[in-house]
Design an enzyme around this catalytic site. Structure first.
Site, PDB file in Angstrom:
ATOM      1  N   LYS A   1      39.122  22.868  56.815  1.00 23.28           N
ATOM      2  CA  LYS A   1      38.234  23.784  58.038  1.00 23.28           C
ATOM      3  C   LYS A   1      39.519  23.820  58.766  1.00 23.28           C
ATOM      4  CE  LYS A   1      33.836  23.764  57.221  1.00 23.28           C
ATOM      5  NZ  LYS A   1      32.877  24.858  57.217  1.00 23.28           N
TER       6      LYS A   1
ATOM      7  N   LYS B   1      25.059  29.623  50.340  1.00 27.30           N
ATOM      8  CA  LYS B   1      24.130  28.251  50.585  1.00 27.30           C
ATOM      9  C   LYS B   1      22.577  28.828  50.801  1.00 27.30           C
ATOM     10  CE  LYS B   1      27.838  26.868  54.107  1.00 27.30           C
ATOM     11  NZ  LYS B   1      29.047  27.902  53.885  1.00 27.30           N
TER      12      LYS B   1
END
Length: 348
Positions: free
Chosen positions: A159, A267
Site C-alpha cells: 500500500k 471485491k
C-alpha cells in the site's frame, strides 16, 4: 425459511492504514438462513465512505431486513433489485449457497461450509495469494515487508501513497536489490493517493523496478485522466475503487472501453456481489482485460465465500495470485479452517 440478522464488530490486531484513513474495527452483519434443519450464513460488510451501499447503521439494517423478507417469501434473490446494494447481495448470495449445500456438508469442524464444489472447497488444492504490506511508517512497512518475504511469498503487494514518496521508493528499491522480478512479483496499491498532476511522473519512477501493476493511482471518477494514464504510463494500471457504483452492464462495458486498464481488481462486497463480479470478469475478458479477486476486510465467513467463488470462476487451478490473505488481521475473527501455507490459502 427464516432469516435472522446479527451484528458483529471485529477488531484489528494492528491499525490497518490506507490513503483514505486507518481502520481499527470492522463492522459487519451476519445473515443466517434456516428452515429448522438446514442453515447457511453470509456476511454483509460495507466499508464506510467507500461502499456504494454504506448507509448509516440503522438505515443499513432496515434496508437489509426488507431484502431478507423478500428472500424469505420467495426463496430466491432478486439480483437486479440488489445491484446497488453489493454488500447485502454478497451476504445473501453466500447464505443461500451455504443453505442449499447444507445437505452435503460434512459435520466435521475441520471442514469449510461448502458454497461451490471444487478442489479448493474440498481441501485438495490451495489458491496462490499475495502478501499484503499495509501502510505505516517506513520502519513499520519495512518490518512487514521483511515478514512477508521471510514467509515465502512470491507476490508482495504494498500500500503506497501515505508516507513520503521517496521513502516508499526506498522500500521498493530495497526489495529489488534483493529479489529480481522473476523471484518476487511486486504489486502496488495507491488507493487513489496520487495527485493527477504528478501521477505520471511517479509512475515513470516506479516503472524502473519491474512493477507488476499499480491499483487506482488517482481517485475514481476522473475517467479522462485515468484513461490518459493507462495510455501513457510505462507500467500496467489496475482499476479498483473506479468500479464501485458502476453496476449496470452497459456502463461497465463503456467504462472499460474508455479507460482501457490492464486489469480490474474485484471485491464482491464492493463490486456487485458474486453475480456482479462474474459480469465484470466476462466483460473484461471480452475487452482483453485481466482480473483478479480480493477480499475487502471481511471475517472468515466472507473470506471463505470469496475464495470458493474465486476457485469457481477461474477454474480448479488458479495461477495468478489473489488478494485473499486478510483472514489473520483480526483478534476476534470467526473460527474457520482457512490457513495460509507458504503463499497459498487452503481451506482445511
Amino acid at each position: 425459511m427464516k432469516i435472522t440478522i446479527e451484528e458483529r464488530l471485529l477488531h484489528f490486531k494492528q491499525p490497518a492504514g490506507t490513503s483514505r484513513g486507518i481502520y481499527t474495527v470492522r463492522r459487519s452483519w451476519l445473515v443466517r438462513m434456516s428452515d429448522g434443519v438446514r442453515s447457511g450464513v453470509g456476511e454483509c460488510a460495507p466499508l464506510p465512505d467507500l461502499s456504494c451501499d454504506a448507509l448509516p447503521p440503522e438505515q443499513y439494517v432496515e434496508q437489509l431486513q426488507q431484502f431478507c423478507r423478500i428472500v424469505e417469501q420467495t426463496g430466491t434473490i432478486d439480483v437486479e433489485a440488489l445491484r446497488d446494494y453489493p454488500s447485502m447481495l454478497f451476504g445473501l448470495e453466500t447464505a443461500l449457497l451455504a443453505f442449499q449445500h447444507a445437505d452435503s456438508q460434512c459435520p466435521s469442524p475441520s471442514s469449510l461450509p461448502i458454497l461451490y464444489e471444487n478442489p479448493f472447497s474440498r481441501g485438495e488444492v490451495g489458491i496462490p495469494i499475495n502478501g499484503l504490506v499495509w501502510m505505516g511508517s517506513y520502519e513499520e512497512m519495512l518490518q512487514r515487508m521483511e515478514e512477508k518475504l521471510s514467509q515465502g511469498f512470491h507476490c508482495v503487494k504494498l500500500k503506497v501513497g501515505a508516507i513520503d514518496f521517496d521513502r516508499e521508493m526506498e522500500l521498493i528499491q530495497l526489495i529489488r536489490s534483493r529479489f529480481s522480478h522473476h523471484e518476487v512479483e511486486l504489486r502496488l496499491d495507491a488507493n487513489g493517493g496520487f495527485k493527477p498532476d504528478e501521477a505520471l511522473y511517479k509512475l515513470e519512477l516506479l516503472s524502473q523496478y519491474a512493477i507488476h501493476s499499480i491499483e487506482q493511482p488517482i481517485r475514481q471518477r476522473q475517467w479522462s485522466m485515468m484513461a490518459e494514464l493507462c495510455r501513457e504510463a510505462p507500467l500496467p494500471i489496475a482499476l479498483d475503487e473506479e468500479l464501485i457504483g458502476v453496476n449496470d452492464p452497459d456502463n461497465k462495458r463503456q467504462m472499460l472501453r474508455f479507460i482501457k486498464p490492464a486489469y480490474i481488481v474485484l471485491k464482491p462486497s464492493l463490486h456487485g456481489g458474486m453475480a456482479g463480479c462474474r459480469e465484470w470478469i466476462e466483460i473484461a475478458r471480452e475487452e482483453g482485460i485481466g482480473s483478479w479477486i480480493t477480499s475487502a476486510l471481511e471475517s472468515n465467513i466472507g473470506l471463505n465465500a470469496i475464495a470458493q467463488f474465486c476457485a469457481d470462476v477461474y477454474g480448479p487451478s488458479v495461477r495468478m495470485p489473489q488478494g485473499l490473505g486478510t483472514g489473520q488481521l483480526f483478534i476476534d475473527n470467526i473460527p474457520m479452517p482457512l490457513t495460509i501455507r507458504g503463499d497459498e490459502l487452503w481451506g482445511c
